[in-house]
Design a protein around this motif. Structure first.
Motif, PDB file in Angstrom:
ATOM      1  N   GLU A   1      45.336  53.093  43.097  1.00 13.74           N
ATOM      2  CA  GLU A   1      46.825  53.402  42.657  1.00 13.74           C
ATOM      3  C   GLU A   1      47.225  54.258  43.550  1.00 13.74           C
ATOM      4  N   ARG A   2      46.499  55.277  44.292  1.00 19.85           N
ATOM      5  CA  ARG A   2      47.206  56.193  45.571  1.00 19.85           C
ATOM      6  C   ARG A   2      47.893  55.086  46.659  1.00 19.85           C
ATOM      7  N   HIS A   3      47.197  54.081  46.928  1.00 18.02           N
ATOM      8  CA  HIS A   3      47.643  53.260  48.243  1.00 18.02           C
ATOM      9  C   HIS A   3      48.059  51.891  47.994  1.00 18.02           C
ATOM     10  N   ASP A   4      48.724  51.770  46.638  1.00 17.48           N
ATOM     11  CA  ASP A   4      49.145  50.584  46.356  1.00 17.48           C
ATOM     12  C   ASP A   4      48.497  49.232  46.644  1.00 17.48           C
ATOM     13  N   ILE A   5      47.263  49.332  46.256  1.00 15.06           N
ATOM     14  CA  ILE A   5      46.293  48.076  46.735  1.00 15.06           C
ATOM     15  C   ILE A   5      46.726  46.855  45.772  1.00 15.06           C
ATOM     16  N   ASP A   6      46.656  45.572  46.490  1.00 18.87           N
ATOM     17  CA  ASP A   6      46.960  44.514  45.578  1.00 18.87           C
ATOM     18  C   ASP A   6      45.695  43.759  44.941  1.00 18.87           C
TER      19      ASP A   6
ATOM     20  N   TYR B   1      49.323  38.934  48.567  1.00 24.29           N
ATOM     21  CA  TYR B   1      48.587  40.238  48.958  1.00 24.29           C
ATOM     22  C   TYR B   1      49.200  41.129  49.990  1.00 24.29           C
ATOM     23  N   ASP B   2      49.531  42.286  49.974  1.00 24.77           N
ATOM     24  CA  ASP B   2      49.821  42.942  51.161  1.00 24.77           C
ATOM     25  C   ASP B   2      48.937  44.088  51.497  1.00 24.77           C
TER      26      ASP B   2
ATOM     27  N   VAL C   1      44.407  45.889  39.287  1.00 24.50           N
ATOM     28  CA  VAL C   1      44.783  44.761  40.157  1.00 24.50           C
ATOM     29  C   VAL C   1      43.511  43.936  39.973  1.00 24.50           C
TER      30      VAL C   1
END
Length: 147
Positions: A101-106, A2-3, A136
């Motif tokens: 989606e906008r912030h590339d959440i894991d 997870y990043d 996610v």
């Protein structure tokens, strides 16, 4: 693995418990933490003339900002290096999914219970809606007196 970890908050005790889990997850994975509060205004706008121009809107926005600031402080105190906070306006589960989606959440960490009483009817089951729509994994943290 997870990043980027997202923790939506409504400022409730349940959200604070979820935030503890999110902070722990961010620490363990050396991930960034995102704290998000959504001002749900859609259902009250029709009931209060000039809602967005009223002091009620300002108080709700201030409370939302305080909720994400509290998480930011907790995370910084726990040694999480990258913390982002945001206050958005809209339908909570839709805004959470858009944020993912906008912030590339894991991964998303949310409480299974937030506010209680009459305000719970306004909120509905945001966590359930996010679980269904999220691209996610969602960690649902059971809090309160649920059985």
């Amino acid at each position: 693995m997870y990043d980027a970890v997202l923790v939506p908050t409504d400022g409730s005790d349940g959200s604070a418990t979820a935030a503890e889990h999110a902070i722990d997850l961010a620490q363990r994975h050396n991930a960034s933490l995102h704290a998000l509060h959504v001002l749900e205004t859609e259902q009250v706008v029709d009931q209060i003339p000039d809602f967005e121009d009223s002091s009620i809107f300002d108080r709700l926005a201030d409370a939302g900002q305080q909720a994400v600031d509290d998480i930011r402080t907790q995370a910084a105190d726990a040694g999480v290096n990258a913390v982002t906070s945001a206050v958005e306006q809209g339908v909570p589960h839709e805004e959470v999914v858009d944020y993912i989606e906008r912030h590339d959440i894991d991964v998303v960490v949310m409480a299974t219970e937030g506010r209680t009483g009459p305000s719970r009817e306004l909120i509905g089951s945001v966590t359930e809606s996010v679980v269904r729509a999220s691209p996610v994994p969602v960690l649902a943290v059971k809090v309160g007196g649920e059985s």
